[in-house]
Design a protein around this motif. Structure first.
Motif, PDB file in Angstrom:
ATOM      1  N   SER A   1      -8.202  28.010 -12.320  1.00  0.00           N
ATOM      2  CA  SER A   1      -6.994  27.760 -13.109  1.00  0.00           C
ATOM      3  C   SER A   1      -7.253  27.851 -14.611  1.00  0.00           C
ATOM      4  N   PRO A   2      -6.220  28.218 -15.360  1.00  0.00           N
ATOM      5  CA  PRO A   2      -6.336  28.206 -16.820  1.00  0.00           C
ATOM      6  C   PRO A   2      -6.319  26.760 -17.319  1.00  0.00           C
ATOM      7  N   SER A   3      -6.801  26.573 -18.519  1.00  0.00           N
ATOM      8  CA  SER A   3      -6.687  25.284 -19.199  1.00  0.00           C
ATOM      9  C   SER A   3      -5.480  25.390 -20.128  1.00  0.00           C
ATOM     10  N   ILE A   4      -4.549  24.455 -19.975  1.00  0.00           N
ATOM     11  CA  ILE A   4      -3.301  24.498 -20.725  1.00  0.00           C
ATOM     12  C   ILE A   4      -3.209  23.253 -21.598  1.00  0.00           C
ATOM     13  N   GLY A   5      -2.783  23.425 -22.844  1.00  0.00           N
ATOM     14  CA  GLY A   5      -2.607  22.274 -23.725  1.00  0.00           C
ATOM     15  C   GLY A   5      -1.553  22.530 -24.781  1.00  0.00           C
ATOM     16  N   PHE A   6      -0.929  21.466 -25.237  1.00  0.00           N
ATOM     17  CA  PHE A   6       0.033  21.539 -26.335  1.00  0.00           C
ATOM     18  C   PHE A   6      -0.750  21.456 -27.637  1.00  0.00           C
ATOM     19  N   VAL A   7      -0.452  22.336 -28.592  1.00  0.00           N
ATOM     20  CA  VAL A   7      -1.142  22.324 -29.869  1.00  0.00           C
ATOM     21  C   VAL A   7      -0.499  21.303 -30.799  1.00  0.00           C
ATOM     22  N   ASN A   8       0.836  21.347 -30.942  1.00  0.00           N
ATOM     23  CA  ASN A   8       1.495  20.325 -31.741  1.00  0.00           C
ATOM     24  C   ASN A   8       1.838  19.139 -30.841  1.00  0.00           C
ATOM     25  N   LYS A   9       1.975  17.972 -31.446  1.00  0.00           N
ATOM     26  CA  LYS A   9       2.117  16.720 -30.691  1.00  0.00           C
ATOM     27  C   LYS A   9       3.370  16.686 -29.827  1.00  0.00           C
ATOM     28  N   ILE A  10       3.210  16.023 -28.681  1.00  0.00           N
ATOM     29  CA  ILE A  10       4.315  15.776 -27.764  1.00  0.00           C
ATOM     30  C   ILE A  10       4.095  14.401 -27.149  1.00  0.00           C
ATOM     31  N   TYR A  11       5.161  13.646 -26.973  1.00  0.00           N
ATOM     32  CA  TYR A  11       5.077  12.325 -26.350  1.00  0.00           C
ATOM     33  C   TYR A  11       5.480  12.487 -24.900  1.00  0.00           C
ATOM     34  N   HIS A  12       4.502  12.427 -24.006  1.00  0.00           N
ATOM     35  CA  HIS A  12       4.745  12.701 -22.596  1.00  0.00           C
ATOM     36  C   HIS A  12       3.676  11.998 -21.771  1.00  0.00           C
TER      37      HIS A  12
END
Length: 147
Positions: free
Chosen positions: A27-38
């Protein structure tokens, strides 16, 4: 880019995608670059906790699935019982209205279209990602503000 309804509506995020050498079998590694509240996104690193990417990945999936199905579903249906952000998960379970207000505040503060375009250049020291995390990554912008 995709539209999301609910408290994340109007937010725009830059997404970090790292493909391992064994992709699509790994699987790919997925991430948000700018902040998210989750609940399922680590606030500091942006890493995503999503079973379909982390545990049940199949070579039949591809990045289209990630962007058109998995990430929109993550925003629509957070899973507070498997959190990376314990504070967000606890708030979501305890006080849904306050949780949604906090999500909207983060969207307004960190997920405007210009934030997604500048997120990698303007990180504060506590949000910096190591150069290694960018070494083999592709980035895409996710989310689209409603007209």
């Amino acid at each position: 880019m995709w539209n999301v309804t609910g408290p994340y509506q109007g937010g725009v995020w830059k997404i970090r995608v790292e493909l391992p050498d064994a992709y699509p079998y790994k699987s790919p590694s997925i991430g948000f670059v700018n902040k998210i509240y989750h609940p399922n996104v680590d606030e500091m690193s942006g890493s995503v906790c999503l079973d379909v990417i982390n545990q049940t990945w199949s070579p039949m999936f591809d990045l289209v699935n990630v962007f058109e199905v998995f990430l929109p579903q993550l925003l629509l249906y957070p899973n507070p019982s498997d959190p990376l952000n314990g504070e967000a998960a606890a708030l979501m379970m305890r006080d849904r209205t306050t949780y949604e207000q906090r999500v909207k505040e983060y969207c307004e503060k960190y997920a405007k279209p210009e934030d997604a375009g500048q997120a990698t250049e303007e990180k504060s020291s506590d949000e910096e990602l190591s150069e290694d995390e960018y070494a083999s990554s592709d980035e895409a912008v996710a989310g689209q503000p409603d007209p």
